[in-house]
Motif scaffolding. Sequence first.
Motif, short mmCIF file in Angstrom:
data_model
loop_
_atom_site.label_atom_id
_atom_site.label_comp_id
_atom_site.label_asym_id
_atom_site.label_seq_id
_atom_site.Cartn_x
_atom_site.Cartn_y
_atom_site.Cartn_z
N ARG A 97 0.86 -1.19 0.00
CA ARG A 97 0.00 0.00 0.00
C ARG A 97 0.90 1.24 0.00
N PRO A 98 0.41 2.37 -0.46
CA PRO A 98 1.21 3.59 -0.42
C PRO A 98 1.40 4.06 1.02
N VAL A 99 2.60 4.47 1.36
CA VAL A 99 2.92 4.90 2.71
C VAL A 99 3.11 6.41 2.70
N GLN A 100 2.32 7.12 3.49
CA GLN A 100 2.38 8.58 3.53
C GLN A 100 3.30 9.03 4.66
N ARG A 101 4.57 8.77 4.50
CA ARG A 101 5.55 9.27 5.47
C ARG A 101 6.88 9.47 4.75
N GLU A 102 7.80 10.15 5.41
CA GLU A 102 9.03 10.59 4.75
C GLU A 102 9.93 9.43 4.35
N GLY A 103 9.72 8.24 4.91
CA GLY A 103 10.50 7.10 4.48
C GLY A 103 10.16 6.64 3.08
N ASN A 104 9.04 7.11 2.55
CA ASN A 104 8.65 6.84 1.16
C ASN A 104 9.23 7.95 0.29
N PRO A 105 10.16 7.65 -0.62
CA PRO A 105 10.79 8.72 -1.40
C PRO A 105 9.80 9.56 -2.19
N ARG A 106 8.76 8.95 -2.75
CA ARG A 106 7.75 9.73 -3.49
C ARG A 106 7.08 10.73 -2.56
N PHE A 107 6.69 10.28 -1.37
CA PHE A 107 6.06 11.18 -0.41
C PHE A 107 7.02 12.29 0.00
N LEU A 108 8.31 11.96 0.20
CA LEU A 108 9.29 12.97 0.61
C LEU A 108 9.39 14.08 -0.43
N VAL A 109 9.43 13.71 -1.71
CA VAL A 109 9.55 14.72 -2.77
C VAL A 109 8.29 15.59 -2.81
N GLN A 110 7.12 14.98 -2.76
CA GLN A 110 5.89 15.76 -2.77
C GLN A 110 5.75 16.60 -1.50
N TYR A 111 6.18 16.06 -0.38
CA TYR A 111 6.12 16.79 0.88
C TYR A 111 7.04 18.01 0.85
N ALA A 112 8.22 17.86 0.24
CA ALA A 112 9.13 19.00 0.13
C ALA A 112 8.48 20.12 -0.69
N TYR A 113 7.83 19.75 -1.79
CA TYR A 113 7.16 20.78 -2.59
C TYR A 113 6.02 21.42 -1.80
N ALA A 114 5.20 20.60 -1.13
CA ALA A 114 4.09 21.15 -0.34
C ALA A 114 4.62 22.05 0.77
N ARG A 115 5.76 21.70 1.34
CA ARG A 115 6.36 22.54 2.39
C ARG A 115 6.77 23.89 1.82
N VAL A 116 7.31 23.91 0.62
CA VAL A 116 7.68 25.18 -0.02
C VAL A 116 6.44 26.06 -0.19
N ARG A 117 5.36 25.46 -0.67
CA ARG A 117 4.14 26.25 -0.89
C ARG A 117 3.59 26.76 0.44
#
Length: 368
Positions: A220-240
Amino acid sequence: MTPAELSRTVLRSVRGAVEDRELSVPVPARIVVRPPKRPGAGDYASNVALQLAGPAGRPAREVAEILRKRLAGSPGIDRVEIAGPGFLNFTLGDGALVDLVRQILTQGASYGVSYGASHGVSHRASSGAHPYAMSPSGAVDRGARDVVVAEALARIDAAVGDGVQPSAHQRPDGPHGPHEPDESHGPDELAALVARLGSDEARWVLLRPAAHDPVRIPERPVQREGNPRFLVQYAYARVRALVRNADDLGFASLPGEVLGDDLGAVPASRPAQLAALGDRIRELHGLLATYPSVIEVAARLRAPDRVVRHLEATAEAFFRWHDGCPPLPVGEQKPLAVHRARLALAEAAGTVLANGLRLLGISAPEHL
């Protein structure tokens, strides 16, 4: 100065040395400069002297010294040093990061797009996906992977235009023989994987492995920073989120110096803190600056996984810098020029992340 500009500057120094008969070598078509692998070795490095030493019939360090003298004092270059057997290490001027951030923010969604692609030059057709390895679990065969890879390569090809051609061994008519994406079941398999993981996670897990590596499908998809995809999207969301919060505080980004007197270090520890932060800034600077060349390499090698790994590295570097150089005022502190500069650097990082995600067909969420 961007890596492309530095590469052209070094190439001019080689051409000048040949024209003045200091070196007797064929002038290379291009020269590669990359961020050094270890801190303290400048902003960029090149092994051009080692490459030219054989044809020149001279020691690499002697060739490097000829080029160093020609490069010293070039606009945008603060220092050129010779390291090891003949590497050239370049330290850019103080304004290099500011210029890069300004360039990225000015170009926005066009940053990383080549001149030809942005001026209507016809794009070559995608040469098809490389024969990627199959999933060890058998959950998804090559068809779904080929569909996603072909879509990503079509977007990458459109970004680089006609300026980059695939390497011979990656072309459909190369020594590996023709390879056409298996589309018989690919769309159905992709749809099933999307239904299970979501579109973003499905595309990420199919694009992330290199061509010779198998796909590993999570349960299943993991919504935490250990998931590289989530980390990249989270970094962008943090910028916004930073941009929105800055707007609430009444200030906007403005490229400038990102190190200031607000870091709260005691005098005895400040030099070490500044040195560590300087390394983090140079790391992030190098990743933002080399993004366009990564896109070109991905097109030439038919390897969208290069873009995936670059985005992961950029997100990790962004958080390392962000944690040491807060872009927003802390507590009762008023917004300073350094906060505007840090916000601009954060926006530049967000621009690179969003542009790369767009090429991969993955969303860049404002909120996460």
